[in-house]
Design an enzyme around this catalytic site. Structure first.
Site, PDB file in Angstrom:
ATOM      1  N   HIS A  70       0.810  -1.218   0.000  1.00  0.00           N
ATOM      2  CA  HIS A  70       0.000   0.000   0.000  1.00  0.00           C
ATOM      3  C   HIS A  70       0.844   1.268   0.000  1.00  0.00           C
ATOM      4  O   HIS A  70       0.317   2.364  -0.185  1.00  0.00           O
ATOM      5  CB  HIS A  70      -0.993  -0.007   1.178  1.00  0.00           C
ATOM      6  CG  HIS A  70      -0.412   0.264   2.517  1.00  0.00           C
ATOM      7  ND1 HIS A  70      -0.137  -0.719   3.436  1.00  0.00           N
ATOM      8  CD2 HIS A  70      -0.062   1.421   3.117  1.00  0.00           C
ATOM      9  CE1 HIS A  70       0.349  -0.174   4.535  1.00  0.00           C
ATOM     10  NE2 HIS A  70       0.404   1.127   4.364  1.00  0.00           N
ATOM     11  N   ASP A 117       0.154  -7.513   1.462  1.00  0.00           N
ATOM     12  CA  ASP A 117       0.655  -6.157   1.672  1.00  0.00           C
ATOM     13  C   ASP A 117       2.178  -6.119   1.615  1.00  0.00           C
ATOM     14  O   ASP A 117       2.834  -5.532   2.479  1.00  0.00           O
ATOM     15  CB  ASP A 117       0.149  -5.583   3.007  1.00  0.00           C
ATOM     16  CG  ASP A 117       0.210  -4.051   3.012  1.00  0.00           C
ATOM     17  OD1 ASP A 117       0.441  -3.467   1.945  1.00  0.00           O
ATOM     18  OD2 ASP A 117       0.030  -3.462   4.088  1.00  0.00           O
ATOM     19  N   SER A 193       4.665   2.324   7.815  1.00  0.00           N
ATOM     20  CA  SER A 193       4.285   1.211   6.945  1.00  0.00           C
ATOM     21  C   SER A 193       5.462   0.667   6.158  1.00  0.00           C
ATOM     22  O   SER A 193       6.189   1.417   5.508  1.00  0.00           O
ATOM     23  CB  SER A 193       3.220   1.672   5.944  1.00  0.00           C
ATOM     24  OG  SER A 193       2.050   2.053   6.593  1.00  0.00           O
TER      25      SER A 193
END
Length: 329
Positions: A70, A117, A193
């Site tokens: 992402h 992810d 992230s």
């Protein structure tokens, strides 16, 4: 004689235990060892209208970076961002974005999996041997083990260190088969992230991937963060043609994995697995009340994306103008 023999065996057992378990490092030692291999990743569409940012780990010295999908993939289109920039860590982080983010390298997506992810990036034009983050099997980690994370939490500092412990283990996270994660109380926020979750020996045992901050009834949630286990990432990398070389060690010890050269046949691809049924992922927001209320903090992700897009547009325009002049001569 029997007493001496038992004493010798006792000393040997202590020595073997020390060798097998390895040295527990302080958070400072872990940071000094691992942070040079941690990068900042920024992706955005043409014009900088939409974008995302996060953290990545260099897993191969010629420029392979592991991060979250992402961070590098547009959510709506399911394709890599048109522009991907990776920022290498400076010798000293000062809190001044202009100097801290001066080492810019363009990158491209080699492979990705939105359900897991995960994304694998390749840096363009790398001419130096880059520092790497050691990847270790996550099977030895247990609930209660101390862990640290390195990343770029928005409204905080770049290459920030946060500490905590493993709180729980969750298999098939969000209903995705094979997506096994650690739950930790390590402080993670937007910008963390894709960054590494490191064990007490400074080896990556997880990829920070999601947070929980607000319950369904609106009540705040704290200290609930999730990291994809490195064993899942290692298996996925092997499927992409990036081998992981491991040497058997005594029981209770795992040697850090070493990534091998990428197979030439590997092309960017999404792995068709059922997508997660949750909104826990760290999704980018192009407008943030918090960001607007604290404009003087070290960096604002949305502003960085906008500035980077403008700088690239200005550079492209200048190059086109120069080519036009040379053609006219």
């Amino acid at each position: 004689m029997r007493s001496i023999t038992w004493r010798v065996l006792f000393v040997l057992s202590l020595t073997w235990s020390t060798v097998a378990t390895g040295k527990e490092l302080s958070p400072r030692e872990i940071y000094e060892q691992a942070s040079p291999g941690v990068v900042m990743v920024m992706g955005y569409a043409d014009g900088g209208r939409k974008g995302s940012g996060g953290t990545g780990s260099i897993i191969q010295s010629d420029g392979l970076v592991l991060t979250n999908a992402h961070v590098a993939i547009e959510e709506k289109s399911g394709k890599p961002f048109a522009h991907l920039s990776v920022f290498l860590k400076p010798p000293r982080v000062t809190g001044e974005s202009r100097s801290d983010l001066s080492r810019i390298v363009r990158a491209k997506v080699v492979a990705f999996s939105q359900p897991l992810d995960l994304a694998l990036l390749k840096l363009d034009g790398v001419t130096e041997v880059l520092p790497v983050v050691d990847v270790s099997e996550s099977g030895r980690a247990r609930i209660g083990d101390r862990v640290v994370a390195i990343g770029h939490p928005e409204q905080g500092g770049l290459w920030t260190l946060t500490t905590g412990v493993i709180s729980a283990e969750v298999d098939n996270f969000n209903g995705v088969k094979g997506k096994h994660v650690f739950q930790t109380e390590t402080g993670l926020n937007r910008g963390n992230s894709g960054g590494p979750l490191l064990d007490g020996e400074g080896r990556m045992i997880g990829v920070n991937t999601a947070i929980a901050r607000v319950a369904s009834d609106g009540l705040p949630i704290t200290s609930i963060s999730f990291s994809l286990k490195s064993s899942v990432a290692i298996q996925w990398l092997q499927e992409q043609g990036v081998g992981v070389q491991r040497t058997p060690l005594p029981t209770g010890h795992v040697r850090p994995a070493t990534a091998q050269p990428l197979a030439p046949s590997v092309q960017p691809q999404a792995i068709p697995v059922r997508p997660p049924q949750s909104d826990l992922s760290l999704k980018p927001r192009m407008k943030s009340d918090v960001a607007q209320s604290l404009p003087d903090h070290p960096y604002n992700l949305d502003q960085l994306i906008s500035d980077r897009a403008k700088a690239e547009a200005d550079l492209d325009s200048m190059m086109s103008e120069m080519r036009g002049r040379m053609k006219g001569r």
